[in-house]
Design a protein around this motif. Structure first.
Motif, PDB file in Angstrom:
ATOM      1  N   SER A 119       0.882  -1.193   0.058  1.00  0.00           N
ATOM      2  CA  SER A 119      -0.413  -0.308  -0.251  1.00  0.00           C
ATOM      3  C   SER A 119       0.647   1.120  -0.071  1.00  0.00           C
ATOM      4  O   SER A 119       0.515   2.317  -0.577  1.00  0.00           O
ATOM      5  N   HIS A 120       1.957   1.090   0.643  1.00  0.00           N
ATOM      6  CA  HIS A 120       2.565   2.640   1.330  1.00  0.00           C
ATOM      7  C   HIS A 120       3.328   2.581  -0.008  1.00  0.00           C
ATOM      8  O   HIS A 120       3.820   3.388  -0.763  1.00  0.00           O
ATOM      9  N   GLY A 121       4.302   1.214  -1.049  1.00  0.00           N
ATOM     10  CA  GLY A 121       4.851   1.797  -2.436  1.00  0.00           C
ATOM     11  C   GLY A 121       3.904   2.304  -3.440  1.00  0.00           C
ATOM     12  O   GLY A 121       4.119   2.855  -4.693  1.00  0.00           O
ATOM     13  N   ILE A 122       2.317   1.341  -3.473  1.00  0.00           N
ATOM     14  CA  ILE A 122       1.834   2.445  -4.653  1.00  0.00           C
ATOM     15  C   ILE A 122       1.344   3.270  -4.020  1.00  0.00           C
ATOM     16  O   ILE A 122       1.413   4.707  -4.852  1.00  0.00           O
ATOM     17  N   VAL A 123       0.998   4.220  -2.859  1.00  0.00           N
ATOM     18  CA  VAL A 123       1.494   5.830  -2.973  1.00  0.00           C
ATOM     19  C   VAL A 123       1.846   5.974  -2.991  1.00  0.00           C
ATOM     20  O   VAL A 123       1.897   7.405  -3.704  1.00  0.00           O
ATOM     21  N   GLY A 124       4.156   5.729  -2.638  1.00  0.00           N
ATOM     22  CA  GLY A 124       4.867   6.588  -3.687  1.00  0.00           C
ATOM     23  C   GLY A 124       4.724   7.011  -4.655  1.00  0.00           C
ATOM     24  O   GLY A 124       5.742   7.266  -5.607  1.00  0.00           O
ATOM     25  N   ALA A 125       4.074   5.514  -5.705  1.00  0.00           N
ATOM     26  CA  ALA A 125       4.499   5.730  -6.821  1.00  0.00           C
ATOM     27  C   ALA A 125       3.016   6.846  -7.057  1.00  0.00           C
ATOM     28  O   ALA A 125       4.334   7.495  -8.743  1.00  0.00           O
ATOM     29  N   ALA A 126       2.719   6.594  -6.302  1.00  0.00           N
ATOM     30  CA  ALA A 126       1.730   7.932  -7.272  1.00  0.00           C
ATOM     31  C   ALA A 126       2.282   8.960  -7.334  1.00  0.00           C
ATOM     32  O   ALA A 126       2.031   9.835  -7.874  1.00  0.00           O
ATOM     33  N   GLY A 155      12.888   7.172  -5.871  1.00  0.00           N
ATOM     34  CA  GLY A 155      12.931   8.086  -5.807  1.00  0.00           C
ATOM     35  C   GLY A 155      11.955   7.834  -4.622  1.00  0.00           C
ATOM     36  O   GLY A 155      12.079   7.388  -2.255  1.00  0.00           O
ATOM     37  N   SER A 156      10.411   8.170  -4.642  1.00  0.00           N
ATOM     38  CA  SER A 156       9.698   8.612  -3.900  1.00  0.00           C
ATOM     39  C   SER A 156       8.478   7.078  -3.078  1.00  0.00           C
ATOM     40  O   SER A 156       8.523   6.808  -2.513  1.00  0.00           O
ATOM     41  N   VAL A 157       8.905   6.287  -4.298  1.00  0.00           N
ATOM     42  CA  VAL A 157       8.758   4.471  -3.782  1.00  0.00           C
ATOM     43  C   VAL A 157       9.536   4.275  -2.283  1.00  0.00           C
ATOM     44  O   VAL A 157       8.916   4.071  -1.925  1.00  0.00           O
ATOM     45  N   ILE A 158      10.777   4.459  -2.741  1.00  0.00           N
ATOM     46  CA  ILE A 158      11.905   3.792  -2.132  1.00  0.00           C
ATOM     47  C   ILE A 158      11.380   4.636  -0.710  1.00  0.00           C
ATOM     48  O   ILE A 158      11.497   4.054   0.347  1.00  0.00           O
ATOM     49  N   GLY A 187      23.986  13.412 -12.691  1.00  0.00           N
ATOM     50  CA  GLY A 187      23.728  14.876 -12.997  1.00  0.00           C
ATOM     51  C   GLY A 187      22.338  15.582 -13.151  1.00  0.00           C
ATOM     52  O   GLY A 187      22.323  16.616 -13.535  1.00  0.00           O
ATOM     53  N   TYR A 188      21.868  14.668 -12.078  1.00  0.00           N
ATOM     54  CA  TYR A 188      20.059  15.302 -11.826  1.00  0.00           C
ATOM     55  C   TYR A 188      20.469  16.185 -10.613  1.00  0.00           C
ATOM     56  O   TYR A 188      21.222  15.634  -9.557  1.00  0.00           O
ATOM     57  N   ASN A 189      19.770  17.415 -10.497  1.00  0.00           N
ATOM     58  CA  ASN A 189      19.830  18.561  -9.247  1.00  0.00           C
ATOM     59  C   ASN A 189      19.160  17.061  -7.848  1.00  0.00           C
ATOM     60  O   ASN A 189      18.783  16.583  -7.733  1.00  0.00           O
ATOM     61  N   PHE A 190      20.968  17.493  -6.675  1.00  0.00           N
ATOM     62  CA  PHE A 190      20.280  17.294  -5.805  1.00  0.00           C
ATOM     63  C   PHE A 190      18.885  16.853  -4.500  1.00  0.00           C
ATOM     64  O   PHE A 190      17.955  16.264  -4.346  1.00  0.00           O
ATOM     65  N   ILE A 191      18.757  18.411  -4.557  1.00  0.00           N
ATOM     66  CA  ILE A 191      17.695  18.831  -3.817  1.00  0.00           C
ATOM     67  C   ILE A 191      15.924  18.446  -4.489  1.00  0.00           C
ATOM     68  O   ILE A 191      15.119  18.119  -4.078  1.00  0.00           O
ATOM     69  N   SER A 192      16.167  18.935  -5.910  1.00  0.00           N
ATOM     70  CA  SER A 192      15.486  18.251  -6.568  1.00  0.00           C
ATOM     71  C   SER A 192      14.826  16.645  -6.589  1.00  0.00           C
ATOM     72  O   SER A 192      13.401  15.712  -6.117  1.00  0.00           O
ATOM     73  N   LEU A 193      16.011  16.030  -6.514  1.00  0.00           N
ATOM     74  CA  LEU A 193      16.045  14.404  -6.021  1.00  0.00           C
ATOM     75  C   LEU A 193      14.962  14.411  -4.967  1.00  0.00           C
ATOM     76  O   LEU A 193      14.368  13.258  -4.321  1.00  0.00           O
ATOM     77  N   MET A 194      16.120  14.681  -3.675  1.00  0.00           N
ATOM     78  CA  MET A 194      15.458  15.225  -2.119  1.00  0.00           C
ATOM     79  C   MET A 194      13.933  15.353  -2.203  1.00  0.00           C
ATOM     80  O   MET A 194      13.865  14.478  -0.845  1.00  0.00           O
ATOM     81  N   PHE A 195      13.817  15.997  -2.608  1.00  0.00           N
ATOM     82  CA  PHE A 195      12.854  16.510  -2.150  1.00  0.00           C
ATOM     83  C   PHE A 195      11.213  15.397  -2.925  1.00  0.00           C
ATOM     84  O   PHE A 195      10.515  14.971  -2.130  1.00  0.00           O
ATOM     85  N   TRP A 196      11.175  15.043  -3.914  1.00  0.00           N
ATOM     86  CA  TRP A 196      11.052  13.617  -4.044  1.00  0.00           C
ATOM     87  C   TRP A 196      10.641  12.355  -3.355  1.00  0.00           C
ATOM     88  O   TRP A 196      10.042  11.748  -2.697  1.00  0.00           O
ATOM     89  N   VAL A 197      12.196  12.137  -2.343  1.00  0.00           N
ATOM     90  CA  VAL A 197      11.822  11.355  -1.649  1.00  0.00           C
ATOM     91  C   VAL A 197      11.056  11.296  -0.018  1.00  0.00           C
ATOM     92  O   VAL A 197      10.725  10.207   0.265  1.00  0.00           O
ATOM     93  N   PHE A 198      11.324  12.715  -0.352  1.00  0.00           N
ATOM     94  CA  PHE A 198      10.935  13.104   1.154  1.00  0.00           C
ATOM     95  C   PHE A 198       8.939  13.234   1.276  1.00  0.00           C
ATOM     96  O   PHE A 198       9.394  12.798   1.970  1.00  0.00           O
ATOM     97  N   MET A 199       8.821  13.664  -0.326  1.00  0.00           N
ATOM     98  CA  MET A 199       7.494  13.489  -0.365  1.00  0.00           C
ATOM     99  C   MET A 199       7.195  11.892  -0.099  1.00  0.00           C
ATOM    100  O   MET A 199       5.775  11.610   0.397  1.00  0.00           O
ATOM    101  N   GLY A 200       7.754  11.051  -1.074  1.00  0.00           N
ATOM    102  CA  GLY A 200       7.426   9.751  -0.831  1.00  0.00           C
ATOM    103  C   GLY A 200       7.370   9.311   0.836  1.00  0.00           C
ATOM    104  O   GLY A 200       6.228   8.537   1.253  1.00  0.00           O
TER     105      GLY A 200
END
Length: 297
Positions: free
Chosen positions: A11-18, A36-39, A89-102
């Protein structure tokens, strides 16, 4: 001792994927925001490793630091350090944002059921809970899948979000009706101090309840469709002085921190007391899911 399940990682993984699907990238492993969001959405339950030290250690810390805003920020930063090595090649802050949102989606969905999370740890260990959703909530999963399907349709996303908010409002109204039915059924028979209403594990329209009276903790279920109220147990309270003594013990302090809805029973032995602490929130397979036993001299 504990039994049963918490909100499952699927369930958590599906919400993270969304959440990750809204990043605009593809739905595959080449999209670091999705990955990153799923993990991020499943890793807060990594505290399950504490089971190796026993259920006491696990239950004491579960939904604590790893589910707090501070803990999520630390976990997100560490996880992003790993992902940035893989997805250069990806921005650290942007990637961290999606991980945090997950990760945030994990804590918020956990907060919507009856276990609650220590959202503001370490400032406070209080667990915040809205007691609206079941441990595995089908409408939540369906809405998440629809977000993934209609991720490129902004209007569709707004409609899905509005539907989920409406669902939460409906669940809140169901909860209020359950409280009203309980009070109508029990008022007059007992002097009610307070009533706790929790989503049942066994049915969408069924709610578990705990009614606190001066002498008893009354537990049971209420069906808001047929208005049927079933009393499960009438648990007699022990003397206040004894309960205060037992609750100031290490086991008592742990249990009070773990759950605000508990019952204490004791038996006097030849030398001391046998004490059982029971978490009254979830009842499954004819048993309360969490309890602890202690002996006092």
């Amino acid at each position: 001792k504990e039994g049963g399940v918490f909100m499952d990682p699927v369930s958590h993984g599906i919400v993270g994927a969304a959440i990750g699907s809204l990043s605009g990238g593809s739905l595959n492993l080449s999209n670091p925001y999705l990955v990153g969001s799923v993990i991020g959405a499943v890793i807060p339950d990594g505290d399950i490793i504490l089971r190796l030290k026993g259920n006491y250690s696990y239950l004491k810390n579960h939904r604590g630091a790893s589910h707090s805003l501070f803990g999520l920020a630390v976990i997100s930063a560490l996880l992003t350090c790993v992902l940035i090595k893989i997805y250069s090649g990806y921005n650290f802050i942007s990637l961290m944002f999606w991980v945090f949102m997950g990760g945030l989606s994990h804590s918020l969905t956990d907060m919507l059921n009856s276990y609650g999370v220590q959202l503001f740890w370490p400032k406070t260990k209080k667990k915040f809970s809205l007691s609206l959703l079941m441990l595995v909530d089908l409408p939540l999963i369906i809405c998440s899948i629809l977000v993934i399907i209609y991720r490129h349709n902004i209007k569709g996303i707004y409609i899905i979000i509005a539907c989920f908010i409406a669902y939460l409002i409906i669940r809140a109204l169901m909860r209020f009706k359950a409280i009203s039915l309980i009070r109508k059924n029990i008022q007059g028979k007992y002097s009610i101090i307070k009533v706790n209403i929790l989503p049942s594990i066994t049915g969408f329209f069924r709610w578990d309840f705990i009614v606190w009276t001066p002498d008893l903790n009354i537990t049971g279920t209420v069906n808001i469709i047929n208005s049927k109220v079933v009393i499960r147990d009438k648990l007699k309270k022990i003397e206040k002085d004894l309960e205060k003594k037992f609750m100031h013990s290490p086991a008592g302090k742990f249990f009070k921190e773990f759950t605000p809805i508990y019952h204490v029973e004791c038996q006097e032995l030849d030398r001391g007391y046998w004490v059982k602490y029971t978490d009254l929130r979830y009842y499954f397979k004819n048993n309360y899911m969490h309890h602890a036993i202690a002996y006092f001299d």
